[in-house]
Design a protein around this motif. Structure first.
Motif, mmCIF file in Angstrom:
data_model
loop_
_atom_site.group_PDB
_atom_site.id
_atom_site.type_symbol
_atom_site.label_atom_id
_atom_site.label_comp_id
_atom_site.label_asym_id
_atom_site.label_seq_id
_atom_site.Cartn_x
_atom_site.Cartn_y
_atom_site.Cartn_z
ATOM 1 N N SER A 43 1.154 -0.899 -0.380
ATOM 2 C CA SER A 43 -0.081 -0.293 -0.202
ATOM 3 C C SER A 43 0.642 0.951 -0.343
ATOM 4 O O SER A 43 0.376 2.076 0.144
ATOM 5 C CB SER A 43 -0.745 0.310 1.147
ATOM 6 O OG SER A 43 -0.103 0.192 2.427
ATOM 7 N N THR A 131 3.234 15.095 7.567
ATOM 8 C CA THR A 131 1.887 15.566 7.206
ATOM 9 C C THR A 131 2.540 15.841 4.773
ATOM 10 O O THR A 131 3.923 15.449 4.879
ATOM 11 C CB THR A 131 1.602 16.936 7.493
ATOM 12 O OG1 THR A 131 2.470 17.672 7.130
ATOM 13 C CG2 THR A 131 1.897 16.215 8.975
ATOM 14 N N GLU A 181 1.704 4.704 10.817
ATOM 15 C CA GLU A 181 0.186 4.745 9.833
ATOM 16 C C GLU A 181 0.334 6.521 9.319
ATOM 17 O O GLU A 181 -0.417 6.674 8.096
ATOM 18 C CB GLU A 181 -1.062 5.116 10.645
ATOM 19 C CG GLU A 181 -2.363 5.384 10.313
ATOM 20 C CD GLU A 181 -2.594 4.154 9.359
ATOM 21 O OE1 GLU A 181 -3.242 4.289 8.552
ATOM 22 O OE2 GLU A 181 -2.186 2.958 9.504
ATOM 23 N N PRO A 182 1.044 7.847 9.874
ATOM 24 C CA PRO A 182 1.591 8.941 8.896
ATOM 25 C C PRO A 182 1.885 8.698 7.538
ATOM 26 O O PRO A 182 0.783 9.493 6.441
ATOM 27 C CB PRO A 182 2.098 9.995 9.328
ATOM 28 C CG PRO A 182 1.515 9.195 10.898
ATOM 29 C CD PRO A 182 1.481 7.794 10.867
ATOM 30 N N ARG A 184 1.752 5.408 6.269
ATOM 31 C CA ARG A 184 0.880 4.896 4.928
ATOM 32 C C ARG A 184 -0.273 5.204 4.818
ATOM 33 O O ARG A 184 -0.700 5.239 3.017
ATOM 34 C CB ARG A 184 -0.043 3.893 5.594
ATOM 35 C CG ARG A 184 1.113 2.157 6.428
ATOM 36 C CD ARG A 184 0.590 1.846 7.014
ATOM 37 N NE ARG A 184 1.176 0.953 7.705
ATOM 38 C CZ ARG A 184 1.429 0.064 8.828
ATOM 39 N NH1 ARG A 184 0.261 0.356 10.182
ATOM 40 N NH2 ARG A 184 1.691 -0.826 9.481
ATOM 41 N N LYS A 185 -0.881 6.773 4.741
ATOM 42 C CA LYS A 185 -1.841 7.569 4.320
ATOM 43 C C LYS A 185 -2.292 8.049 3.469
ATOM 44 O O LYS A 185 -2.129 8.591 2.310
ATOM 45 C CB LYS A 185 -2.388 8.812 5.703
ATOM 46 C CG LYS A 185 -3.373 7.867 6.490
ATOM 47 C CD LYS A 185 -3.663 9.021 8.480
ATOM 48 C CE LYS A 185 -4.516 8.529 9.024
ATOM 49 N NZ LYS A 185 -4.901 8.712 10.095
ATOM 50 N N LEU A 186 0.113 8.310 2.991
ATOM 51 C CA LEU A 186 -0.243 9.559 1.509
ATOM 52 C C LEU A 186 0.774 8.524 1.111
ATOM 53 O O LEU A 186 1.814 8.959 0.190
ATOM 54 C CB LEU A 186 1.121 9.910 2.523
ATOM 55 C CG LEU A 186 0.844 11.246 3.396
ATOM 56 C CD1 LEU A 186 1.972 12.726 4.265
ATOM 57 C CD2 LEU A 186 -0.380 11.929 2.410
ATOM 58 N N GLN A 187 0.782 7.341 1.296
ATOM 59 C CA GLN A 187 1.562 5.872 0.779
ATOM 60 C C GLN A 187 3.111 6.014 0.131
ATOM 61 O O GLN A 187 3.643 6.467 -1.071
ATOM 62 C CB GLN A 187 0.664 6.110 -1.140
ATOM 63 C CG GLN A 187 0.313 4.759 -2.173
ATOM 64 C CD GLN A 187 0.087 5.078 -3.031
ATOM 65 O OE1 GLN A 187 -0.913 5.199 -3.388
ATOM 66 N NE2 GLN A 187 1.130 4.226 -4.860
ATOM 67 N N ARG A 204 0.997 12.697 -3.763
ATOM 68 C CA ARG A 204 -0.335 12.772 -2.628
ATOM 69 C C ARG A 204 0.573 13.653 -1.689
ATOM 70 O O ARG A 204 -0.206 13.652 -0.991
ATOM 71 C CB ARG A 204 -0.288 11.556 -2.278
ATOM 72 C CG ARG A 204 -1.004 10.420 -2.786
ATOM 73 C CD ARG A 204 -0.316 9.044 -2.778
ATOM 74 N NE ARG A 204 -1.192 8.005 -4.349
ATOM 75 C CZ ARG A 204 -0.359 7.548 -4.725
ATOM 76 N NH1 ARG A 204 0.632 8.203 -5.234
ATOM 77 N NH2 ARG A 204 -1.134 7.150 -5.798
#
Length: 259
Positions: A43, A131, A181-182, A184-187, A204
């Motif tokens: 992912s 971020t 997780e931070p 992962r959210k941004l690939q 992204r």
């Protein structure tokens, strides 16, 4: 054939490049070994369906070297090691998934980490935020004997740039949590490191600055420098990893534009 890493590591350890494992000398113990597989990082890839080596890397945590382990733990520190496979994940170089370290509530300053490279050629990718708006990116290429220090609060990932397995040791804070997780959210990180070593911005992200290149790190006041195994010196100097709030000037110099 086993490769002796004892001189560069500072304690008895050998690399088996065929199995991506380490063999330690008498008295050295570790926590159970963990293997990271390709599906765990899909992912985060530039091409989530990409082919590549299934066994990406092998992790050894809580390496306890006789005469060193208790002193490390008294400083809130542990020692680990990672052995990376080589090859590509689609168009990307083989890499970790990346993470950022937690920050203890009393200080709000995230824990650091020290990588000391033993074998192969790697790149440590660091960005000043986990971020979508990143203002600074630093990449450091390193080989045997080199050190890379992670500044507090910087998200980071490690890449194997070579055509053989890569191995390194790491000094880490026992209380640190690794937050995945931070990214992962941004690939992934703000750039993808391609198989030829070039960087490609991750679409992204809202803001992706041009990466700055630094040489391997030297913080001589803390015994961090080329050819100086972390566990062979005065261990109290390594407390910048577990007590980063004590050393604001170190972090300023580490990320300075002139560094």
């Amino acid at each position: 054939m086993l490769i002796d890493l004892s001189e560069v590591a500072g304690f008895p350890v050998e690399l088996d490049p065929s199995s991506l494992t380490l063999a330690f000398g008498a008295g050295v113990t570790t926590a159970p070994v963990t293997v990271r597989r390709l599906d765990e990082v899909r992912s985060l890839l530039r091409e989530p369906g990409a082919a590549g080596p299934d066994h990406r890397y092998t992790i050894y945590m809580d390496i306890r070297v006789p005469g060193r382990a208790e002193a490390l733990r008294s400083l809130g520190l542990g020692y680990g090691a990672v052995v990376y496979n080589h090859g590509a994940l689609g168009g990307e170089a083989l890499r970790s998934q990346g993470h950022v370290h937690s920050a203890p509530a009393p200080t709000g300053i995230a824990y650091s980490e020290i990588y000391e490279f033993w074998h192969g050629r790697g790149l440590v990718y660091m960005q000043d935020s986990a971020t979508a708006s990143v203002t600074d990116v630093i990449v450091v290429e390193a080989g045997p004997g080199d050190k890379v220090v992670i500044p507090p609060g910087w998200a980071h990932a490690t890449v194997n740039l070579g055509d053989s397995p890569m191995a390194f040791g790491a000094v880490y804070a026992l209380e640190a949590q690794l937050l995945y997780e931070p990214l992962r959210k941004l690939q992934g990180t703000a750039h993808y490191v391609l198989a030829d070593g070039t960087l490609e911005p991750n679409p992204r992200y809202r803001r992706v600055p041009e990466a700055r290149r630094q040489g391997p790190h030297e913080i001589l006041g803390h015994g961090i420098g080329r050819g100086r195994p972390a566990l062979s010196g005065e261990l109290s100097r390594l407390d910048l990893v577990s007590r980063p709030e004590r050393y604001p000037d170190v972090w300023k110099r580490l990320v300075a534009r002139s560094a």
